[in-house]
Design an enzyme around this catalytic site. Sequence first.
Site, PDB file in Angstrom:
ATOM      1  N   HIS A  22     -44.545  30.147  44.996  1.00  0.00           N
ATOM      2  CA  HIS A  22     -43.470  29.256  45.441  1.00  0.00           C
ATOM      3  C   HIS A  22     -42.261  30.074  45.909  1.00  0.00           C
ATOM      4  O   HIS A  22     -41.666  29.789  46.948  1.00  0.00           O
ATOM      5  CB  HIS A  22     -42.997  28.340  44.297  1.00  0.00           C
ATOM      6  CG  HIS A  22     -44.000  27.363  43.827  1.00  0.00           C
ATOM      7  ND1 HIS A  22     -44.324  27.252  42.495  1.00  0.00           N
ATOM      8  CD2 HIS A  22     -44.734  26.435  44.480  1.00  0.00           C
ATOM      9  CE1 HIS A  22     -45.219  26.281  42.347  1.00  0.00           C
ATOM     10  NE2 HIS A  22     -45.493  25.779  43.544  1.00  0.00           N
ATOM     11  N   LYS A  37     -48.098  13.120  37.361  1.00  0.00           N
ATOM     12  CA  LYS A  37     -48.775  14.394  37.113  1.00  0.00           C
ATOM     13  C   LYS A  37     -48.640  14.856  35.659  1.00  0.00           C
ATOM     14  O   LYS A  37     -49.258  15.832  35.269  1.00  0.00           O
ATOM     15  CB  LYS A  37     -48.222  15.484  38.036  1.00  0.00           C
ATOM     16  CG  LYS A  37     -48.624  15.317  39.483  1.00  0.00           C
ATOM     17  CD  LYS A  37     -48.156  16.519  40.281  1.00  0.00           C
ATOM     18  CE  LYS A  37     -48.627  16.451  41.713  1.00  0.00           C
ATOM     19  NZ  LYS A  37     -48.205  17.648  42.464  1.00  0.00           N
ATOM     20  N   ARG A  62     -52.232  27.712  50.309  1.00  0.00           N
ATOM     21  CA  ARG A  62     -52.830  28.910  49.734  1.00  0.00           C
ATOM     22  C   ARG A  62     -54.240  29.112  50.237  1.00  0.00           C
ATOM     23  O   ARG A  62     -54.671  30.238  50.455  1.00  0.00           O
ATOM     24  CB  ARG A  62     -52.887  28.800  48.207  1.00  0.00           C
ATOM     25  CG  ARG A  62     -51.532  28.815  47.546  1.00  0.00           C
ATOM     26  CD  ARG A  62     -51.659  28.403  46.129  1.00  0.00           C
ATOM     27  NE  ARG A  62     -52.289  27.077  46.112  1.00  0.00           N
ATOM     28  CZ  ARG A  62     -52.420  26.315  45.059  1.00  0.00           C
ATOM     29  NH1 ARG A  62     -52.017  26.721  43.906  1.00  0.00           N
ATOM     30  NH2 ARG A  62     -52.974  25.136  45.146  1.00  0.00           N
ATOM     31  N   SER A 120     -49.411  26.561  39.851  1.00  0.00           N
ATOM     32  CA  SER A 120     -48.752  26.157  38.611  1.00  0.00           C
ATOM     33  C   SER A 120     -49.772  25.757  37.560  1.00  0.00           C
ATOM     34  O   SER A 120     -49.570  26.012  36.369  1.00  0.00           O
ATOM     35  CB  SER A 120     -47.785  24.998  38.880  1.00  0.00           C
ATOM     36  OG  SER A 120     -46.709  25.423  39.669  1.00  0.00           O
TER      37      SER A 120
END
Length: 160
Positions: free
Chosen positions: A20, A44, A93, A131
């Site tokens: 990030h 989430k 990514r 993450s």
Amino acid sequence: MSNPKTALYPGTFDPITNGHFDIIERARNLFDEVVVAVAESKDKKPMFTLDERITMTQAAVDGIDSVRVVGFDNLTIELAHEHKAGVLIRGLRAVSDFEYELQLGYLNNSLDETIETVYLMPKLKHAFISSSIVRNLLKFNGKTEHLLPQAVQKIIVEKN
């Protein structure tokens, strides 16, 4: 009216990673201002509270000119309007990110055609970092200092 020189980088940042941070640095080189927007994201079920994620994100970007951090719990497009951002930054990514990000980009474009979405890739050394990987390591007291900005690692260690 939105300003194309202001970019909004929304995400959950649970926690913010070196990947990030790399995207933030790249965006900062392209735009006059980058607003890093930390989403509430209750769906989430984040490991860290919104306030903790904001604090970690602020610590990660401390000292970088023209980068500011805000929290939000509304539509990304509404937040872009609030901050007069003409660009949304999204990180890619791997190919697995592409389909989701493409759908999100089209959705945001359907809500406001004047706001562009720009996709940035982190450096290859950060491309595997997510993450969720960091959260899994944290659950088992795994090594994370190579995955997180130093200031974020310090906050997490102090919390535990």
